[in-house]
Design an enzyme around this catalytic site. Structure first.
Site, PDB file in Angstrom:
ATOM      1  N   ASN A  90       0.725  -1.123  -0.264  1.00  0.00           N
ATOM      2  CA  ASN A  90       0.151   0.359  -0.233  1.00  0.00           C
ATOM      3  C   ASN A  90       0.584   1.622  -0.450  1.00  0.00           C
ATOM      4  O   ASN A  90       0.173   2.286  -0.062  1.00  0.00           O
ATOM      5  CB  ASN A  90      -1.099   0.103   1.340  1.00  0.00           C
ATOM      6  CG  ASN A  90      -0.505  -0.060   3.083  1.00  0.00           C
ATOM      7  OD1 ASN A  90       1.106   0.163   2.479  1.00  0.00           O
ATOM      8  ND2 ASN A  90      -1.196   0.200   4.109  1.00  0.00           N
ATOM      9  N   LYS A  91       2.338   1.215  -0.132  1.00  0.00           N
ATOM     10  CA  LYS A  91       3.009   2.414   0.296  1.00  0.00           C
ATOM     11  C   LYS A  91       2.837   3.721  -1.262  1.00  0.00           C
ATOM     12  O   LYS A  91       2.872   2.313  -1.771  1.00  0.00           O
ATOM     13  CB  LYS A  91       4.366   2.491   0.488  1.00  0.00           C
ATOM     14  CG  LYS A  91       4.128   1.243   2.234  1.00  0.00           C
ATOM     15  CD  LYS A  91       3.671   2.901   2.945  1.00  0.00           C
ATOM     16  CE  LYS A  91       3.922   2.118   4.206  1.00  0.00           C
ATOM     17  NZ  LYS A  91       2.809   1.198   4.670  1.00  0.00           N
ATOM     18  N   ILE A  92       3.249   4.259  -1.216  1.00  0.00           N
ATOM     19  CA  ILE A  92       3.750   4.897  -2.415  1.00  0.00           C
ATOM     20  C   ILE A  92       4.607   4.385  -3.466  1.00  0.00           C
ATOM     21  O   ILE A  92       4.483   4.373  -4.588  1.00  0.00           O
ATOM     22  CB  ILE A  92       4.744   6.532  -1.716  1.00  0.00           C
ATOM     23  CG1 ILE A  92       4.498   7.684  -3.372  1.00  0.00           C
ATOM     24  CG2 ILE A  92       6.024   6.856  -1.329  1.00  0.00           C
ATOM     25  CD1 ILE A  92       3.756   8.841  -2.697  1.00  0.00           C
TER      26      ILE A  92
END
Length: 399
Positions: free
Chosen positions: A208-210
């Site tokens: 879910n990280k950038i």
């Protein structure tokens, strides 16, 4: 005589059902375009395990993106925090302080090593560790003869904590600072990347990280010594010998070559990802800022946040509905949103842990909601979210 066949009116074709909009997630992975080729190259090379050129290339890319000179790629951001605690030689009876408004992985590794957590409140101007509160608590701890062994500020939702002031408070008493920058890849603090200035900084490449590798993390520093030790521990602390020789125990924390290849492809588009997330935030602000009782997470004057997640505060008395009613309305429409982190001092597992303050963080949790913020979200998808939130403001989702 020919038989008479009765006329039967043909059945009307079934009416097509309206297309159901796909579920909109909070922060889904967004492919950069080069992942397939990178994975194919790794498979063709035969280097699948956590060794070979792919992890080294990923570490070099992280160093180039952050400016932190020494990097070890790891299985997760939690593994990075755990190794940092091990490098700092934390043990039973030690105190570790951190901001109460965070995810449990910030403090869990220290607790699992026997350390005692202490939670400090955050500042309303940034939602990150309050430097004034920290300075006062450190001075009081010094008078008691009970200073913490480490302080872990958290870079929250893509916004850096005020690291210079935190460092100044900690340096006065010789307390090392470990930056939890898991949510802040690409964020800037006074013109430098998140984590620069701390003894070590931990990053996450969770799905879910950038920037994601589908998993993974990294520990980084400008000092080669802690990273060398972390690298040794991450590979079961094997000593250089033709047989398996161990002088201490380590962990299986090294990152696979496959995930490293994905992460390297993702890092190539980091500036574009930051720009996309900030554009998502600006569209939310344009579409919602006029609503009474709704306020956005502020951007602190000392940095440039990535806006990894767009977080808002909802005052039910003025808005017309509370945070949970808005969340449920979005969920019913196939849109994921999430309350801001529940403060650690409110978690049952830490009910007996000491703390300093906590009212600011508790209020942010009570009123705070993170909206879908994926860099691949279309304008039309975002307009769906905006329209539903606006409906709630006129009482359509009042509880």
């Amino acid at each position: 005589m020919a038989s008479i066949v009765p006329f039967v009116r043909p059945a009307a074709p079934p009416r097509p059902r309206p297309a159901t909009p796909r579920r909109l997630y909070l922060s889904p992975p967004d492919l950069a375009g080069g992942e397939h080729a990178a994975l194919a190259a790794v498979l063709e090379s035969g280097w699948i395990a956590p060794a070979g050129p792919a992890p080294a290339a990923f570490e070099a890319a992280i160093a180039a993106a952050t400016g932190l000179r020494h990097v070890v790629a790891l299985a997760s951001g939690t593994a990075a925090l755990h190794l940092a605690c091990r490098v700092l030689d934390l043990g039973p009876g030690d105190e570790v302080w951190t901001a109460t408004l965070t995810y449990i992985a910030t403090i869990a590794p220290a607790v699992q090593m026997g350390a005692r957590p202490r939670f400090l409140d955050v500042s309303p101007e940034s939602w990150t560790l309050d430097p004034d509160l920290l300075a006062g608590e450190l001075a009081a701890a010094a008078r008691r003869g009970r200073l913490p062994r480490a302080v872990i500020p958290v870079d929250l939702y893509g916004q850096c904590a005020d690291l210079d002031r935190i460092r100044a408070a900690c340096d006065r008493w010789g307390v090392p600072v470990l930056a939890d920058s898991a949510e802040a890849m690409g964020a800037l603090y006074r013109g430098r990347h998140a984590g620069i200035g701390a003894r070590m900084a931990a990053f996450s490449f969770n799905g879910n990280k950038i920037v994601t590798a589908g998993g993974g993390g990294a520990l980084a520093s400008d000092d080669p010594a802690p990273i060398a030790r972390a690298r040794h521990l991450a590979s079961q602390a094997r000593e250089p010998a033709p047989h398996y020789q161990h002088e201490t125990t380590g962990y299986s924390y090294a990152l696979s070559s496959l995930l490293a290849a994905v992460g390297t492809a993702q890092l190539a588009v980091l500036p574009a990802r930051v720009a996309a997330r900030r554009a998502v935030f600006e569209r939310y602000r344009a579409g919602l800022a006029d609503l009474p009782g709704l306020a956005f997470m502020p951007e602190a004057g000392w940095g440039r946040a990535t806006r990894w997640l767009t977080a808002v505060q909802i005052d039910p008395a003025r808005f017309g509905a509370d945070r949970e009613a808005v969340r449920q309305r979005l969920d019913a429409a196939g849109i994921e949103s999430r309350p801001v982190w529940k403060p650690m001092h409110l978690q049952p597992v830490f009910r007996d842990a000491p703390r300093a303050g906590g009212a600011v963080a508790a209020g942010l949790f009570e009123r705070g909601l993170c909206l879908p913020s994926g860099s691949g979200m279309s304008v039309a998808e975002q307009e769906r979210v905006i329209a539903l939130v606006r409906e709630c403001a006129i009482g359509a989702c009042a509880r």
